[in-house]
Design a protein around this motif. Structure first.
Motif, PDB file in Angstrom:
ATOM      1  N   GLY A 299       0.797  -1.215   0.000  1.00 21.90           N
ATOM      2  CA  GLY A 299       0.000   0.000   0.000  1.00 21.90           C
ATOM      3  C   GLY A 299       0.833   1.269   0.000  1.00 21.90           C
ATOM      4  N   GLU A 300       2.053   1.191   0.510  1.00 17.68           N
ATOM      5  CA  GLU A 300       2.957   2.341   0.523  1.00 17.68           C
ATOM      6  C   GLU A 300       3.964   2.272  -0.621  1.00 17.68           C
ATOM      7  OE1 GLU A 300       4.920   2.890   4.271  1.00 17.68           O
ATOM      8  OE2 GLU A 300       3.042   2.743   5.386  1.00 17.68           O
ATOM      9  N   VAL A 301       4.539   1.095  -0.799  1.00 19.88           N
ATOM     10  CA  VAL A 301       5.504   0.875  -1.878  1.00 19.88           C
ATOM     11  C   VAL A 301       5.145  -0.418  -2.606  1.00 19.88           C
ATOM     12  CG1 VAL A 301       7.409   2.105  -0.775  1.00 19.88           C
ATOM     13  CG2 VAL A 301       7.153  -0.331  -0.394  1.00 19.88           C
ATOM     14  N   THR A 302       5.582  -0.485  -3.829  1.00 19.27           N
ATOM     15  CA  THR A 302       5.366  -1.681  -4.639  1.00 19.27           C
ATOM     16  C   THR A 302       6.711  -2.179  -5.138  1.00 19.27           C
ATOM     17  OG1 THR A 302       3.183  -0.921  -5.336  1.00 19.27           O
ATOM     18  CG2 THR A 302       4.246  -2.568  -6.731  1.00 19.27           C
TER      19      THR A 302
ATOM     20  N   GLU B 298      12.583  -0.705   5.442  1.00 19.85           N
ATOM     21  CA  GLU B 298      13.442  -1.896   5.387  1.00 19.85           C
ATOM     22  C   GLU B 298      13.374  -2.546   4.010  1.00 19.85           C
ATOM     23  OE1 GLU B 298      13.385  -3.908   9.748  1.00 19.85           O
ATOM     24  OE2 GLU B 298      11.418  -3.714   8.774  1.00 19.85           O
ATOM     25  N   ILE B 299      12.192  -2.585   3.442  1.00 24.69           N
ATOM     26  CA  ILE B 299      12.005  -3.189   2.124  1.00 24.69           C
ATOM     27  C   ILE B 299      12.744  -2.388   1.056  1.00 24.69           C
ATOM     28  CG2 ILE B 299      10.289  -3.669   0.331  1.00 24.69           C
ATOM     29  CD1 ILE B 299       8.356  -4.384   2.718  1.00 24.69           C
ATOM     30  N   VAL B 300      12.586  -1.077   1.076  1.00 24.31           N
ATOM     31  CA  VAL B 300      13.259  -0.222   0.095  1.00 24.31           C
ATOM     32  C   VAL B 300      14.774  -0.381   0.202  1.00 24.31           C
ATOM     33  CG1 VAL B 300      13.715   2.193  -0.529  1.00 24.31           C
ATOM     34  CG2 VAL B 300      11.363   1.424  -0.103  1.00 24.31           C
TER      35      VAL B 300
ATOM     36  N   LEU C  44      14.876  -6.632  -8.822  1.00 24.24           N
ATOM     37  CA  LEU C  44      13.929  -6.032  -7.888  1.00 24.24           C
ATOM     38  C   LEU C  44      14.057  -4.517  -7.972  1.00 24.24           C
ATOM     39  CD1 LEU C  44      14.577  -8.234  -4.731  1.00 24.24           C
ATOM     40  CD2 LEU C  44      12.578  -8.342  -6.239  1.00 24.24           C
ATOM     41  N   SER C  45      12.917  -3.858  -8.066  1.00 25.00           N
ATOM     42  CA  SER C  45      12.910  -2.395  -8.042  1.00 25.00           C
ATOM     43  C   SER C  45      11.677  -1.939  -7.275  1.00 25.00           C
ATOM     44  CB  SER C  45      12.937  -1.815  -9.459  1.00 25.00           C
ATOM     45  OG  SER C  45      11.824  -2.269 -10.211  1.00 25.00           O
TER      46      SER C  45
END
Length: 74
Positions: A13-16, A55-57, A68-69
């Motif tokens: 929902g915040e980043v994809t 953390e994901i970014v 992965l981007s």
């Protein structure tokens, strides 16, 4: 469809995350850095609910192949 042509998206929902199979070198950097999110033996293999967007970014930025981007959701 050729498995190497697969592109998948995963979002919290915040980043994809955009994953491009053709670019993936299976170095395991994502799994080693954030094993609670990147689980190659599980479906779906990316489980974004287990870490913060930050953390994901940070982990995706370490992907050596660019498979992965991140796309930030607006």
């Amino acid at each position: 469809m050729n498995p190497k042509e697969i592109t998948k998206t995963y979002t919290n929902g915040e980043v994809t995350i955009l994953w491009q199979a053709a670019l993936c070198q299976h170095s395991g950097v994502c799994v080693k850095n954030l094993h609670n999110v990147f689980k190659p033996q599980t479906q779906p293999w990316i489980q974004m609910e287990h870490a913060s967007s930050e953390e994901i970014v940070a982990t995706v930025a370490k992907c050596p192949s660019g498979a992965l981007s991140i796309v930030e959701n607006k």
